[in-house]
Design a protein around this motif. Structure first.
Motif: not given
Length: 131
Positions: A4, A7-8, A19, A22-23, A112
């Motif tokens: 996560t 991706r962040y 995006s 979204d995390c 998250k």
């Protein structure tokens, strides 16, 4: 949970605010260096819009650490930036480049990010853009 965080940061470097959002959990607490705590995705998005106007940044040399249970994480990185537009209360922007170490700390819940805390040396940044 470190995926996560990965991706962040990938979304950050891509300039993809949605995006990044979204995390985040809906009630994310965003603790900003030298700033107030912002709660919620809407406040986070407003902060990102402001930052995108004033700064262009890319993070490099990122190292992510996480607890075995995945509930907390930290990242250390280098901010490589350009000061695009004068930010209130700060030196005048003239397209100055800067490079400074920084770190972020995270709480994670249900996959998250529920807390983001970011720190960097503001005096170092000020010296770089004032030179």
């Amino acid at each position: 949970m470190s995926d996560t965080i990965t991706r962040y940061f990938a979304a950050f470097n891509a300039g993809d605010t949605q995006s990044m959002i979204d995390c985040l959990s809906d009630d994310v607490a965003h603790h900003v260096n030298e700033g107030n705590i912002r709660v919620g995705k809407e406040k986070f998005a407003e902060f990102c819009d402001h930052m995108s106007r004033c700064y262009r940044e890319e993070l490099t040399d990122t190292v992510v650490f996480s607890t075995p249970d995945g509930s907390r994480a930290a990242a250390e990185y280098i901010v490589n930036g350009t000061y695009l537009e004068t930010d209130a209360g700060l030196p005048e922007a003239r397209g100055q480049s800067y490079r400074l170490p920084a770190g972020s700390f995270f709480d994670l819940k249900d996959g998250k990010i529920s807390r983001v805390t970011t720190y960097y040396n503001l005096s170092d940044w000020m010296a770089q853009v004032s030179a």
